[in-house]
Structure formats: C-alpha cells, structure tokens
Design an enzyme around this catalytic site. Sequence first.
Site, PDB file in Angstrom:
ATOM      1  N   ARG A  83     -72.992 -11.978 -18.011  1.00 42.29           N
ATOM      2  CA  ARG A  83     -71.975 -12.487 -17.092  1.00 42.29           C
ATOM      3  C   ARG A  83     -71.555 -11.495 -16.032  1.00 42.29           C
ATOM      4  O   ARG A  83     -70.934 -11.868 -15.044  1.00 42.29           O
ATOM      5  CB  ARG A  83     -70.770 -12.954 -17.928  1.00 42.29           C
ATOM      6  CG  ARG A  83     -71.055 -14.196 -18.730  1.00 42.29           C
ATOM      7  CD  ARG A  83     -70.030 -14.396 -19.838  1.00 42.29           C
ATOM      8  NE  ARG A  83     -70.143 -13.349 -20.850  1.00 42.29           N
ATOM      9  CZ  ARG A  83     -69.424 -13.298 -21.960  1.00 42.29           C
ATOM     10  NH1 ARG A  83     -68.524 -14.228 -22.191  1.00 42.29           N
ATOM     11  NH2 ARG A  83     -69.599 -12.320 -22.816  1.00 42.29           N
ATOM     12  N   SER A  91     -82.891 -24.662  -7.369  1.00 39.77           N
ATOM     13  CA  SER A  91     -82.319 -25.873  -7.938  1.00 39.77           C
ATOM     14  C   SER A  91     -83.405 -26.875  -8.317  1.00 39.77           C
ATOM     15  O   SER A  91     -84.260 -27.211  -7.492  1.00 39.77           O
ATOM     16  CB  SER A  91     -81.379 -26.516  -6.919  1.00 39.77           C
ATOM     17  OG  SER A  91     -80.979 -27.784  -7.384  1.00 39.77           O
ATOM     18  N   GLN A  92     -83.341 -27.356  -9.550  1.00 40.48           N
ATOM     19  CA  GLN A  92     -84.232 -28.458  -9.946  1.00 40.48           C
ATOM     20  C   GLN A  92     -83.607 -29.807  -9.571  1.00 40.48           C
ATOM     21  O   GLN A  92     -84.220 -30.839  -9.771  1.00 40.48           O
ATOM     22  CB  GLN A  92     -84.477 -28.432 -11.463  1.00 40.48           C
ATOM     23  CG  GLN A  92     -85.389 -27.323 -11.926  1.00 40.48           C
ATOM     24  CD  GLN A  92     -85.627 -27.400 -13.429  1.00 40.48           C
ATOM     25  OE1 GLN A  92     -84.766 -27.859 -14.182  1.00 40.48           O
ATOM     26  NE2 GLN A  92     -86.785 -26.942 -13.875  1.00 40.48           N
ATOM     27  N   ALA A 160     -75.508  -0.733 -11.680  1.00 35.51           N
ATOM     28  CA  ALA A 160     -76.276   0.148 -12.563  1.00 35.51           C
ATOM     29  C   ALA A 160     -75.684   0.230 -13.970  1.00 35.51           C
ATOM     30  O   ALA A 160     -76.407   0.459 -14.936  1.00 35.51           O
ATOM     31  CB  ALA A 160     -76.379   1.547 -11.947  1.00 35.51           C
ATOM     32  N   ARG A 170     -82.131  -5.905 -23.855  1.00 32.34           N
ATOM     33  CA  ARG A 170     -83.339  -6.694 -23.619  1.00 32.34           C
ATOM     34  C   ARG A 170     -84.638  -5.913 -23.681  1.00 32.34           C
ATOM     35  O   ARG A 170     -85.717  -6.503 -23.593  1.00 32.34           O
ATOM     36  CB  ARG A 170     -83.208  -7.419 -22.275  1.00 32.34           C
ATOM     37  CG  ARG A 170     -81.993  -8.341 -22.170  1.00 32.34           C
ATOM     38  CD  ARG A 170     -81.956  -9.430 -23.236  1.00 32.34           C
ATOM     39  NE  ARG A 170     -80.901 -10.424 -22.959  1.00 32.34           N
ATOM     40  CZ  ARG A 170     -80.754 -11.544 -23.653  1.00 32.34           C
ATOM     41  NH1 ARG A 170     -81.524 -11.826 -24.682  1.00 32.34           N
ATOM     42  NH2 ARG A 170     -79.779 -12.387 -23.336  1.00 32.34           N
TER      43      ARG A 170
END
Lengths: 231, 231, 231, 231
Positions: A83, A91-92, A160, A170
């Site tokens: 966040r 956009s789909q 950063a 991750r």
Amino acid sequence: MPISVLLLANTPDPDRTVAAAARLCYSDVSAVDIAEGIKSEDISRFIGHLRSSGHLSPFEHVAFTFAIDGISRVCSHQLVRHRMASYSQQSQRYVHMEEPEVITPPSLSSNPEVLGLFTRVVTEAHDAYRKMLELGMLAEDARYILPHGWATKIVVTMNARELHHFFAMRLCRRAQWEIRDLARRMLISAREKAPLLFSLAGPDCLTRGRCFESKPCGKPFSTMEEVLSGC
Amino acid sequence: MPISVLLLANTPDPDRTVAAAARLCYSDVSAVDIAEGIKSEDISRFIGHLRSSGHLSPFEHVAFTFAIDGISRVCSHQLVRHRMASYSQQSQRYVHMEEPEVITPPSLSSNPEVLGLFTRVVTEAHDAYRKMLELGMLAEDARYILPHGWATKIVVTMNARELHHFFAMRLCRRAQWEIRDLARRMLISAREKAPLLFSLAGPDCLTRGRCFESKPCGKPFSTMEEVLSGC
Amino acid sequence: MPISVLLLANTPDPDRTVAAAARLCYSDVSAVDIAEGIKSEDISRFIGHLRSSGHLSPFEHVAFTFAIDGISRVCSHQLVRHRMASYSQQSQRYVHMEEPEVITPPSLSSNPEVLGLFTRVVTEAHDAYRKMLELGMLAEDARYILPHGWATKIVVTMNARELHHFFAMRLCRRAQWEIRDLARRMLISAREKAPLLFSLAGPDCLTRGRCFESKPCGKPFSTMEEVLSGC
Amino acid sequence: MPISVLLLANTPDPDRTVAAAARLCYSDVSAVDIAEGIKSEDISRFIGHLRSSGHLSPFEHVAFTFAIDGISRVCSHQLVRHRMASYSQQSQRYVHMEEPEVITPPSLSSNPEVLGLFTRVVTEAHDAYRKMLELGMLAEDARYILPHGWATKIVVTMNARELHHFFAMRLCRRAQWEIRDLARRMLISAREKAPLLFSLAGPDCLTRGRCFESKPCGKPFSTMEEVLSGC
C-alpha cells in the site's frame, strides 16, 4: 509473453539526496546547504549508518518508477497489496484484450501434458471472451472468463524505503516465483541508479542473518549475487 | 530568521512522466513504449483530462523534495500532520540551539509594544536554555523552555497528488499565515518544473469555484496570480 | 455463488466516539471527559458540522470490519486498490479450490447463449485445475487457469473517513456493478451502527450536488434511498 | 500537570477478531462463519503463530482509541510523526490557553536551581501570552511565545499492528522519557483488552532478543514486567 521491467524515472542522484536529508537531522547545517559540499565518503558513511541502525526514514525521499509489461493478474494482485506505493494499471474495463496474452508458470510449461491442457483452456477462454464481445457483452464483464494468468501492464512507484520492504518480502524463496522474478528485475534496475542505497537488499536471511518465518525454506541466501541471480 | 525553500530534487520531466503513466491505463501501448513518442499536445491533453475529472492517481508517480529553513515549530507541527509525505527534521535532541533563532509573526512585529515583549521573553528563554545546558541538563529536556516560535529545518517529500491536497488545504485564507507562506513558496518552485501539473492549484474557491468551509473567509480567490502573490 | 457481507466488528458507539474526538479539538474540556455528558443533540450537531465543512479527520477514529464472501477476483483486485484499509484474503496458494465457485455477471447470465459459453469454459477450467493438482502441480501455479470470475473471501477494515471515500467512488454508476453491489451492502450495514456518520454517503452527485466526471452517466442520484436500493 | 491516558474505545474482543481474520486466509471456512465456533485455544494458537512469523497484517483489523491529556507539544510533535494513525488535537488557534499548563521534565524538576529558572520563564511567557491577547493579538500568533513544554490534549487511534511498531520504537530506552511514559501507559491499557495481541510488545531487545541500534543503551530489557514498570 515475456516480462519486461523498465525504470521509467527516478529521483536524480538518489544516494546523495538521501545522505543530504540525513545530514540535516543530525547537524547544524542549513537546509539549503545540505546537498552542497557533501563528499562521496560522507554519502557512503551516512547511508551505511542509516542501514545498520535501521533508521530508514531518509530513504523515503527518493522514488523509483517502473513500467512493467507481461506479468499476470495473479502477480499484479499480489503487487498492489503493497500500500505504500502508487499504481497505474492497464484497464480491462476499457481496453479490449485482442490477442491471447498469458503468463505460463514454468512448472506448467515444463510438463507437456499440463502445458497442453493449459494452452487448450486458455485458447477456449479467449475465444469465448471474443465471442461474448461480438454478442454485445461489455469487456468489463466478458473478462470474467479470462484466466488468472492473463497478462497485464502496470506502472509502479515506490520510494527506496518501501522498496527495501518489498525486496525483503518478495525476494524470499517463499514468495511465488513470478513476483520474485519481478522484484529481482526491479532491484537490478534500482541498483544501477542507487548502488549505495541498494548495496544490500533482500530477505532477512541475507540482510539480518536470520529467518523469522515459521517454516523457513532451508536454503538461506548468503550473498547478494545469489539473490540477483534468482537461483 | 527568514524562511528559505529550496527544491532539492524531483522526478525528472514530471509532466511527461504523469502523462505516460495515464496513457498506459487507457490504451494498448506496451509499458516500455509509454514514454516514447508522446507528443507535447498529448501531455497537455492527458493532464487536463486527469485534472478536470479528478482522477489524480497518476499524479502520484512524480515526487518533489523540498529543503526548508526557518519555519517555526508551530508550522512544522502543522506540516507533519500531512501523513502522505516523508520528513527529515533537524533534531532538537541531538543538535544544540546555540543561537537565538525564532520566527516572529508579522502581527506581533508590527506592534512595537508586543514586539518588545516577545523579544524580551525569547531572549530570557534562550538564556535559560543555555544556562540549563551549562548546569548539565540534556538538550532534549532543556528545550522545553524554548518558545513555540523557535526555528526548525526540515526536508519534505510529497508526490504531486498530495501536493495538490496540501495546496488546497494550506493556501486557503483560513490556514495560518506561516504555513500559507510555506505552501506558496513550494507551489512556485513546483510550477517551474511541472507547469502543467500545477497550472491550477490551491483552495476550492479557485479550483472548484466553490467554498465548502462552514465559515468562508468572504474573499475567494479568482486567479492563480492572486494565490501566488500571497495577498 | 451469492455475495454475503457481514459486519464482523466495529468501534462501539461510532457516532458518539467521533463527536467526542471532534469536541476535544475546539473546546477546553479535558480528554478524559470528552465522552462523558455529551448529549444526543450535541453528537448530531458536531457530526453535521464536520460533514458540511468537509473536516472528516475525526471520522478516522472509528473502524468497521467486514467479512465478505462470494466476490470475484475481479472485484477483490479493485477493492484492494484502496490503500487506506486493511485486508486478509483467502489464499489461493494454500487453499485448494475444490468446488467450482464463480461469480457470473448478470449481463452474461441474462443471455442464454453467453451463459452457456461461460458455464462451459468455467467447468473446463476447473477440471483442468483439478487435473493439474493430480499431476502434481502446486495450487499456486494451477490457479493460473482459473477464470477472473472465481470467487474469493476477504476481511476488510476501513475507518469511517475512508468508507466515505470508498462509497463516493464505488457507489457511482460508473463503477462496475459488482463493487457497487458490495459497497451498497457495506453502507447498509454501516448505517445500522452509525446512522449519523452515514446519514449521507455516496457519489458527488448526491453528496455535493454535482458530478466531476468527464463523462457523467446522465442519471444523477437525488436521494439516499436510490443509492441504497442499487437501482 | 499530570499525564492522563484513557482508552476511549476499541474494537470489541480484539484477540478473537484478529484470529478470525487470520483463519480466513488459510482455511476453507466461509467468511460469515470465521468468528463462530472459534475456540480459545485456537485464538491463542493463531495469534502466537502470527507473532512468531511476523505476519502481522491481521493485527490491523482491530483499532484502539486513546484520549490523552497532559503531554507537552514536544511529545505530541514526536507522536504525530507516526503516520499510520489518526489524530484529533486540541487547537491552539481556537482555544485560549487561560491557565499555565506545562510539562516539566523530571531532570529539570529534580534540580532546584534549574526548576526555579524554568518556572520563572514559563510564568513570564504565559504572562506575555495573556498580555498579547489583551492587546488584540490572535491566539494563533500569541502562542509563538509559549514554551515547547506547554501541555496539549490529543485523541489517537492506532491499529494493533501500528501499536506494535509504536511500542517497538518508543519503549526503547533511547526514546525520550515523555513519549516512553506515554507508550507505557498505552500498552498497559491495550493489554487489558487484548492480552494475547500484546502478551509481548516493546523494543527489539525484548521481542527479538537483539538490538539493531548503532549505539545500544547497554541495558536491554529481559522481561515484559521491566518494560511495563518503566524503569
């Protein structure tokens, strides 16, 4: 569809900018002079000090913007859970998915039977999607049939400090392969612009010498090179 | 002590970077190509569109870092209430306040009797501060005697979306004079680097044509020049 | 699979708590006394004042936690883009998707040909998923074949200020039907606990009497009942 | 003026609510059932697991609101630097400071000469403040003469994850005495409502068995009791 990660923009001279901000906190220098006359060895010393003591708030003053192509909606859904970052995603709802573009997990593509199955269903799903558009359905509804692995494009900005948190989470071997690969590519790009800020980055096994996971992977990283190679 | 606001760093080419991110959302261009071949008139059109529709999330991709000298602790306390931002402030715990440095509100300095009173107490407070240090008190405790108007230095980073929010709040005539003056100087600096992103900025009276305050000031701004002049 | 929205927990007595916090800002009452002796009419007056002037920061002191079942991954991807909130989502990495659970957009289910197509591909995708698991694939990779419409479960916490922002964005007719329906159910639940805080909520057409979208829908809401009915 | 910390409101049954949210992530239970039938030993096990692995995001689902009286503006300036929180502070712009209310650091009050000096300047500053008001100055400008130690009142809301971060930073012996005392009182209150969530909290020396400061204090905490006693 191969992944592509481009560092679109970043705060210029990130190492120096962070060192300048940190210098203001602990000295009597005027704000307008903080970036002047700061020597290379001071930059290195300031940043080393911030890193080792965990006082990372000055790292927030520099931002990195990445343009990312060819990650799945599985991966983008994980990504946007961070966040402290900014996102602009294709956009789909408004862009039609004309061509079949899907991310295939390596574990699937290395098994011919699985790959055949995967490819067949992807094709059928995309055919159904196009057929629905022809029948007058909105793209925003037709996409409910597209597979999770469908490719997306996204622009991401993180400072950063958040990048360090992102890399810690991750680049851990327990993260899924796709977001690990994305994080690795982001780190390689960021290091080119900010070698000191990112001289050390990654999971706790590497940066803190210790794993806090309840189920450690058993293969702790011991060098930055290992992390960057993605093995 | 006069205020000084320096734009220490910013994302390069902010107008173009925001337009490139916005372009990705609504078109089929690849992420690596979004910044290429984007024309000046497109940049202007994209940004105008984002502004008018209030879709400001692409504005988050560009950040501005200001080095600020000579604001009071009254003003810095208001400033750091903006949570979508990053701060590095000079520490009163570790840096000794050797010289008397105080911000005097114009309303006080324009009244000779008040100014005399103010100056006398400031001097006594600073004398007491120095005496306490001599008597072995820590700077972090001795400072409890320093006046609210004491000067501080701070580095602030905000992205362009948060800056718009900051300008909307703090350029309103109902904001206090000091943070209004700070905001005005920040806006002037930001406009030099991002004329399109900040072509229009400030309180609702100017940008939305309407005041939502329960007690309006009665002097709505009608031009950008008025806002920038600080009158 | 039908949607289900349960208000799992919330700050007790939300209207009173917000009024108490607001009262502290503008009066000389002690903090420990702010919640005592505050009358119903004061609560109503304080909240009305905050609403009309747009000073919503005291609304942040009360939080609402919703347990949500049966929304698609399309919808959850939109939902988690709201960053001023907390999420716990059912993991597709660790939980196997044993049964076919998919959200079908009403526009698709109302067209028999489209519905047939949709149902067939969903079934094939789920069959492929289960087959891949049998062949030793990890659930986290096999899920790349599941459709976007696949159902997920999520716990969401937002404070009342963020909820107002969420309702303004997602109850607009231009939001997609699924997240609009989710927002509507969340608002209905929240209103039961905090009738004053949410006496008015929704898109700008209703709350500000004006649409700021570049392409307005042409059907502005004029009453709260319309918003709550979802028509 | 003595400090007073009151837990004004909190999410009911915080331990259970966090456990319920965590349960959703890793099991196939429906969202509406997550809070039902969850046993005490499960709550304890879930929370222990989250704590030990550092997966604290479910802790965000429960919020605690404190009403605080009698902290200095030095302390409130440090407090509001925590951005993952909500604040309502008594305004010095709109509320007149009728009575002298100041926080005196213990190091100053334990030295008679220093205390005499401190008290004298505080009185003169407050006299000057009142005189300025009589001469027609606005309270928002007159306050520039009030000492940093002046008392303020504030309502603070943090979720349990942010509280853990706050306690880790501010219960460290290197934090200043006043915010340490505030944090200690907040922790004592929070533990009464959420004994499991806060069974262990505080600086890294206690919770991680290790100090990451570049200049450790040399007196690591070894028990929760020590932290809570404030010695």
